[in-house]
Write a protein that holds these residues in place. Structure first.
Motif, PDB file in Angstrom:
ATOM      1  N   ALA A 104       0.642   3.971  -2.942  1.00 10.43           N
ATOM      2  CA  ALA A 104      -0.122   5.131  -2.471  1.00 10.43           C
ATOM      3  C   ALA A 104      -0.147   6.288  -3.458  1.00 10.43           C
ATOM      4  CB  ALA A 104       0.419   5.596  -1.118  1.00 10.43           C
ATOM      5  N   GLU A 105       1.010   6.669  -3.974  1.00  8.82           N
ATOM      6  CA  GLU A 105       1.047   7.838  -4.852  1.00  8.82           C
ATOM      7  C   GLU A 105       0.283   7.597  -6.147  1.00  8.82           C
ATOM      8  OE1 GLU A 105       4.280  10.876  -6.967  1.00  8.82           O
ATOM      9  OE2 GLU A 105       4.948   9.356  -5.533  1.00  8.82           O
ATOM     10  N   ALA A 106       0.531   6.441  -6.773  1.00  4.72           N
ATOM     11  CA  ALA A 106      -0.142   6.141  -8.035  1.00  4.72           C
ATOM     12  C   ALA A 106      -1.647   5.983  -7.858  1.00  4.72           C
ATOM     13  CB  ALA A 106       0.447   4.873  -8.650  1.00  4.72           C
ATOM     14  N   ALA A 107      -2.057   5.471  -6.701  1.00  2.00           N
ATOM     15  CA  ALA A 107      -3.481   5.234  -6.445  1.00  2.00           C
ATOM     16  C   ALA A 107      -4.158   6.432  -5.803  1.00  2.00           C
ATOM     17  CB  ALA A 107      -3.648   4.003  -5.555  1.00  2.00           C
ATOM     18  N   ASN A 108      -3.385   7.508  -5.590  1.00  2.17           N
ATOM     19  CA  ASN A 108      -3.923   8.695  -4.909  1.00  2.17           C
ATOM     20  C   ASN A 108      -4.538   8.299  -3.568  1.00  2.17           C
ATOM     21  OD1 ASN A 108      -4.440  11.456  -4.662  1.00  2.17           O
ATOM     22  ND2 ASN A 108      -6.484  11.275  -5.563  1.00  2.17           N
ATOM     23  N   LEU A 109      -3.804   7.470  -2.855  1.00  3.47           N
ATOM     24  CA  LEU A 109      -4.271   6.926  -1.584  1.00  3.47           C
ATOM     25  C   LEU A 109      -3.595   7.656  -0.428  1.00  3.47           C
ATOM     26  CD1 LEU A 109      -5.690   4.713   0.146  1.00  3.47           C
ATOM     27  CD2 LEU A 109      -3.690   3.263  -0.289  1.00  3.47           C
ATOM     28  N   ALA A 110      -4.396   8.269   0.426  1.00  8.33           N
ATOM     29  CA  ALA A 110      -3.863   8.991   1.580  1.00  8.33           C
ATOM     30  C   ALA A 110      -3.837   8.048   2.777  1.00  8.33           C
ATOM     31  CB  ALA A 110      -4.731  10.209   1.885  1.00  8.33           C
ATOM     32  N   LEU A 111      -2.650   7.565   3.102  1.00  5.72           N
ATOM     33  CA  LEU A 111      -2.504   6.648   4.227  1.00  5.72           C
ATOM     34  C   LEU A 111      -2.158   7.423   5.487  1.00  5.72           C
ATOM     35  CD1 LEU A 111      -0.424   3.822   2.520  1.00  5.72           C
ATOM     36  CD2 LEU A 111      -2.835   3.721   3.175  1.00  5.72           C
ATOM     37  N   PRO A 112      -2.393   6.821   6.663  1.00  4.87           N
ATOM     38  CA  PRO A 112      -1.988   7.486   7.901  1.00  4.87           C
ATOM     39  C   PRO A 112      -0.487   7.716   7.898  1.00  4.87           C
ATOM     40  CG  PRO A 112      -3.150   5.416   8.360  1.00  4.87           C
ATOM     41  CD  PRO A 112      -2.949   5.495   6.889  1.00  4.87           C
ATOM     42  N   ARG A 113      -0.040   8.747   8.577  1.00  6.16           N
ATOM     43  CA  ARG A 113       1.399   9.014   8.653  1.00  6.16           C
ATOM     44  C   ARG A 113       2.089   7.814   9.291  1.00  6.16           C
ATOM     45  NH1 ARG A 113       4.529  13.398   8.322  1.00  6.16           N
ATOM     46  NH2 ARG A 113       2.716  14.768   8.188  1.00  6.16           N
ATOM     47  N   SER A 114       3.111   7.326   8.633  1.00  6.79           N
ATOM     48  CA  SER A 114       3.817   6.155   9.119  1.00  6.79           C
ATOM     49  C   SER A 114       4.561   6.478  10.407  1.00  6.79           C
ATOM     50  CB  SER A 114       4.808   5.662   8.058  1.00  6.79           C
ATOM     51  OG  SER A 114       5.553   4.567   8.539  1.00  6.79           O
ATOM     52  N   LEU A 142       0.828  -1.209   0.000  1.00  5.45           N
ATOM     53  CA  LEU A 142       0.000   0.000   0.000  1.00  5.45           C
ATOM     54  C   LEU A 142       0.866   1.264   0.000  1.00  5.45           C
ATOM     55  CD1 LEU A 142      -2.775  -1.138   2.498  1.00  5.45           C
ATOM     56  CD2 LEU A 142      -3.111  -0.618   0.065  1.00  5.45           C
ATOM     57  N   LEU A 143       1.952   1.237   0.744  1.00  9.63           N
ATOM     58  CA  LEU A 143       2.847   2.399   0.773  1.00  9.63           C
ATOM     59  C   LEU A 143       3.478   2.644  -0.595  1.00  9.63           C
ATOM     60  CD1 LEU A 143       4.583   1.887   4.242  1.00  9.63           C
ATOM     61  CD2 LEU A 143       3.041   3.753   3.614  1.00  9.63           C
ATOM     62  N   THR A 144       3.806   1.561  -1.301  1.00  8.65           N
ATOM     63  CA  THR A 144       4.402   1.725  -2.629  1.00  8.65           C
ATOM     64  C   THR A 144       3.345   2.096  -3.669  1.00  8.65           C
ATOM     65  OG1 THR A 144       4.243  -0.670  -3.044  1.00  8.65           O
ATOM     66  CG2 THR A 144       6.308   0.155  -2.154  1.00  8.65           C
TER      67      THR A 144
END
Length: 209
Positions: free
Chosen positions: A115-125, A111-113
């Motif tokens: 995230a950018e391409a999927a425009n996915l805003a994940l919680p701050r690691s 998911l972290l890899t």
């Protein structure tokens, strides 16, 4: 009755996250859907309804947050490993090996890899690969004033080589054990950076319990 209802809801949530972790790890964010998560559970799509999670993204957030708790413990344990490049590589080795058997770890890395391409805003690691890694590498470079490479450049190369090994494993390319593949990739990368005693450095790298 209320307690039993709450227990059932908690059990369902746990099952959803377990199935979602496997789906995200295998298919990535874009290839996973609410329907595929339900299928992995052996349940109808309604089982992953809005009463549990409002969206696929909400499920992805919950999966990563659960794994972040484990990574917090890992970083605490990493303090026992010598600081610098050895500590960084030990953390990366542990995360990659964990991702081979722990769907939550594999899903979080994927998911972290993605995230950018999927425009996915994940919680701050709990830590930024780049910030943490650059800081550890800088500790090593401080002891080697004649080395011209920057910590940022070194981190870029190490991160690329690590993700390359991990990605190959995800796609079933496992001709040799993961630890050996990582060590080979890191040895070439470290030597290419002009850092001395790459073998001695790698001899100190360990999987953190």
């Amino acid at each position: 009755m209320v307690n039993r209802r709450q227990e059932h809801k908690a059990e369902t949530r746990k099952a959803i996250l377990a199935a979602a972790a496997t789906e995200f790890a295998t298919r990535g964010y874009g290839g996973t859907s609410i329907a595929s998560i339900a299928t992995a559970m052996g349940r109808p799509k309604s089982a992953v309804g809005h009463h549990q999670f409002s969206s696929k993204q909400a499920i992805a957030l919950a999966v990563t947050e659960q794994q972040y708790d484990k990574w917090r413990l890992l970083l605490q344990q990493a303090e026992k490993v010598p600081a610098g490049l050895v500590r960084l590589l030990s953390v990366m080795l542990t995360i990659v090996l964990d991702a081979e058997t722990n769907p939550f770890a594999a899903a979080t890395v994927r998911l972290l890899t993605d995230a950018e391409a999927a425009n996915l805003a994940l919680p701050r690691s709990v830590f930024s690969w780049r910030t943490y890694g650059t800081a550890q590498i800088q500790l090593t470079l401080d002891d080697l004033p004649t080395i011209a490479v920057s910590a940022d450049e070194a981190m870029d190369r190490i991160l690329v080589s690590t993700l390359g090994v991990w990605s190959a494993g995800v796609h079933g390319i496992k001709e040799v054990p993961t630890t050996r593949r990582l060590m080979t990739a890191w040895r070439d990368t470290v030597a290419g950076l002009g850092l001395p005693s790459s073998d001695a450095t790698l001899d100190e790298v360990v999987q953190i319990p």
